[in-house]
Every structure is written in C-alpha cells, then in structure tokens.
Design a protein around this motif. Structure first.
Motif, PDB file in Angstrom:
ATOM      1  N   TYR A   1      -1.469  10.364  12.641  1.00  0.00           N
ATOM      2  CA  TYR A   1      -2.140  10.139  11.233  1.00  0.00           C
ATOM      3  C   TYR A   1      -2.750   8.745  11.352  1.00  0.00           C
ATOM      4  CZ  TYR A   1      -2.363   8.756   6.410  1.00  0.00           C
ATOM      5  OH  TYR A   1      -2.859   8.242   5.173  1.00  0.00           O
TER       6      TYR A   1
ATOM      7  N   ASP B   1      -7.878   1.560   6.717  1.00  0.00           N
ATOM      8  CA  ASP B   1      -8.429   1.126   5.370  1.00  0.00           C
ATOM      9  C   ASP B   1      -7.573  -0.149   4.801  1.00  0.00           C
ATOM     10  OD1 ASP B   1      -6.372   2.721   4.413  1.00  0.00           O
ATOM     11  OD2 ASP B   1      -7.334   3.508   2.983  1.00  0.00           O
TER      12      ASP B   1
ATOM     13  N   THR C   1       5.066  10.545   2.492  1.00  0.00           N
ATOM     14  CA  THR C   1       4.314   9.312   1.670  1.00  0.00           C
ATOM     15  C   THR C   1       5.226   8.150   1.927  1.00  0.00           C
ATOM     16  OG1 THR C   1       3.841  10.818  -0.111  1.00  0.00           O
ATOM     17  CG2 THR C   1       3.838   8.398  -0.896  1.00  0.00           C
TER      18      THR C   1
ATOM     19  N   ARG D   1      -7.127  -0.497  12.740  1.00  0.00           N
ATOM     20  CA  ARG D   1      -6.672   0.531  12.455  1.00  0.00           C
ATOM     21  C   ARG D   1      -5.011   0.693  13.120  1.00  0.00           C
ATOM     22  NH1 ARG D   1     -10.483   4.648  12.770  1.00  0.00           N
ATOM     23  NH2 ARG D   1     -11.883   2.916  12.597  1.00  0.00           N
TER      24      ARG D   1
ATOM     25  N   VAL E   1      -4.497   5.110   9.600  1.00  0.00           N
ATOM     26  CA  VAL E   1      -4.667   4.319   8.565  1.00  0.00           C
ATOM     27  C   VAL E   1      -5.698   3.383   8.894  1.00  0.00           C
ATOM     28  CG1 VAL E   1      -3.798   2.814   6.884  1.00  0.00           C
ATOM     29  CG2 VAL E   1      -2.389   4.626   7.832  1.00  0.00           C
TER      30      VAL E   1
ATOM     31  N   TYR F   1       0.898  -1.276   0.056  1.00  0.00           N
ATOM     32  CA  TYR F   1      -0.003  -0.078  -0.134  1.00  0.00           C
ATOM     33  C   TYR F   1       0.933   1.144  -0.265  1.00  0.00           C
ATOM     34  CZ  TYR F   1      -3.286  -3.374   2.409  1.00  0.00           C
ATOM     35  OH  TYR F   1      -3.941  -4.695   2.676  1.00  0.00           O
ATOM     36  N   SER F   2       0.234   2.416  -0.206  1.00  0.00           N
ATOM     37  CA  SER F   2       1.114   3.661  -0.029  1.00  0.00           C
ATOM     38  C   SER F   2       0.261   4.669   0.627  1.00  0.00           C
ATOM     39  CB  SER F   2       1.651   4.145  -1.193  1.00  0.00           C
ATOM     40  OG  SER F   2       2.171   5.329  -1.367  1.00  0.00           O
ATOM     41  N   ARG F   3       0.369   5.388   1.653  1.00  0.00           N
ATOM     42  CA  ARG F   3      -0.569   6.296   2.441  1.00  0.00           C
ATOM     43  C   ARG F   3       0.646   7.393   2.632  1.00  0.00           C
ATOM     44  NH1 ARG F   3      -3.284   3.134   0.492  1.00  0.00           N
ATOM     45  NH2 ARG F   3      -4.809   2.109   1.762  1.00  0.00           N
ATOM     46  N   THR F   4      -0.162   8.833   2.624  1.00  0.00           N
ATOM     47  CA  THR F   4       0.596   9.961   2.763  1.00  0.00           C
ATOM     48  C   THR F   4       0.299  11.029   4.019  1.00  0.00           C
ATOM     49  OG1 THR F   4       0.987  10.133   0.606  1.00  0.00           O
ATOM     50  CG2 THR F   4       1.221  12.288   1.714  1.00  0.00           C
TER      51      THR F   4
END
Length: 271
Positions: A163, A167, A258, A248, A165, A153-156
């Motif tokens: 922050y 999902d 990122t 989560r 996450v 995955y990639s999350r920013t």
C-alpha cells in the motif's frame, strides 16, 4: 536555567465542550504537563496546540501518551506530558532546538505572539478538571527558530499487499524534515519502505525495526509502527525533505486497515 510554573486556568471545561488555556508569551516553552481528573485519556479526543492562530500540534490524548511511552516517558496516570523538546538525544542543544520560543522577533519581525491549548472533551466525561503546568526558560534572540509541527492523517489499505502513501506533506516551510512518524497499524504492517526522490532511504521489517529501537532505549508500542531517524540519539539525523519532488511510503500490509498516521515535522512557523 529552566523553571516550572503553573499556567492560567482553562476556560470552557465541560462534557462535550472544548477547554482552552491561553499561555503567556515571552518565554521559551520546553514542555507542558496536563493534570487531569474526571476524564480519561480516551475522552480527551483531540488536543491542539495553536501558535499565532495556526495549529502546530494535533493528536488525541491517547496518541500523545503512546508517543511519549515510545520515547521512554512514563505512561499517563492523571498527568499527560506535552513536549516541545525532542526527547532523549545525546546533546541538550539538539533536544531544545524545537523548544517553542515566544515573543522573540526574527530579522523579518516574525514572532510567536499568541499561544494556546485546546482540548476537546467527550460528552461522557463527568466532573472534568484540567490544569496546565509548563517547563520554561528565558526566550532567546532570533525569533521562533525551528518549530515542531505534528500533523495527523488517516489512510486506508484495502487488503494485504503493498500500500503506497505519496500525499503526505513535504518540501514546504512547515515540513522541511521528519523527526518521527507513527502509524497505528492494528498489527497489520509487516514492514515499511521510505522513498525520497525515487530512492530508498529506509527499509525494515517490523521485527528488525523494533529490535534496533529497543537496543537504543526506545519502547515499541503495541499496534504502532514507528519510523524514528534519531533512534540512536543523534539529533542531526532527521529525514531531510527540502528540495525533493517526490516522497512516499510503501507499506507491506498483512491485511487491510484504516491507519491514523502522525508525522512530527521540523520546519518554520507558518501555515
């Protein structure tokens, strides 16, 4: 008994192309060894392992090398290891539970009937040569069994602070538990909280996480934050995700970034 064999030659080797190796069916695969020249790790931009036309492993060569070094394997220098077994646990059975069992049917007739490796080679590579070897044993009865699925995955995160996450895959046939989780944080992650079913199941800052992992033989890697529930070598400690409606990560960020996130799940063969 494990044996060591050379696999069929790659097809389509070339700069800017996807090289493909089709693996024989009928044995149990514990590990692949990729012998490479005329191409760097960075120039092997994505490696995919595909069973029954479904991607079960996805990472770049550089990312696979980081993961290997974290678990204590030697850094790649012309040979990159692609393991199916879980690494360096106290019991062999726990390590080999994710060996890829091909050709064996379960009670519903499901089996791994095709297996191949794809490698995307960057256009800048010159004179690329690739060969693949395998550590195998006899297939066992009962079908594919537990399959390791490695998703990327990639999350920013926009800036400093918490922050979240929420999902990532969980509570699905292919995401029944987490064996490990790697975050390429560029040094910006101060600590991690993991919540499952709205309760904390893990909370550490970076220094504590790396200390405990180092004490148990893991090798923390620069700019990578790793959650490893089997860090003490006990194979029965993956993070169970079955039956939960919420999962989560809460990341304490020192700055925005990122972040590629690589999750190694335990599950069934499937989508």
């Amino acid at each position: 008994m494990q044996i060591q064999v050379k696999l069929p030659s790659f097809e389509g080797i070339g700069a800017g192309q996807t090289a493909t190796c089709r693996l024989p069916i009928g044995r149990r695969y514990h590990e692949l060894q990729l012998v490479y020249s005329g191409v760097t790790l960075a120039q092997m931009t994505e490696i995919r392992i595909i069973a029954n036309q479904k991607v079960i492993h996805r990472y770049s060569a550089t990312e696979r090398d980081v993961m290997n070094q974290f678990f204590g394997l030697t850094a790649a220098a012309g040979i990159l290891r692609l393991p199916f077994d879980r690494l360096f646990l106290k019991q062999r059975q726990a390590e080999e539970v994710t060996a890829l069992n091909t050709g064996s049917k379960d009670k519903n007739g499901r089996f791994i009937g095709s297996l191949h490796v794809e490698i995307d080679v960057a256009a800048a590579a010159v004179g690329t040569a690739l060969a693949l070897y395998a550590t195998q044993s006899n297939a066992v009865a009962g079908g594919p069994g537990v399959v390791g699925h490695i998703r990327k995955y990639s999350r920013t995160a926009a800036g400093a602070g918490e922050y979240e996450v929420s999902d990532l895959h969980f509570n699905t046939p292919t995401a029944q538990a987490i064996n490990s989780l790697f975050i390429n944080d560029a040094g910006n992650l101060n600590g991690l909280v993991i919540e499952r079913g709205l309760y904390k199941v893990f909370e550490r800052d970076t220094a504590l996480n790396e200390l405990i992992q180092s004490d148990h033989g893991r090798v923390p890697q620069t700019n990578w934050w790793v959650y490893d529930p089997a860090e003490k070598g006990y194979g029965g400690e993956p993070l169970d995700l079955v039956g939960y409606s919420d999962f989560r990560l809460r990341l304490d960020m020192a700055a925005g970034a990122t972040m590629p996130i690589i999750v190694e799940y335990l599950g069934q063969l499937g989508d």
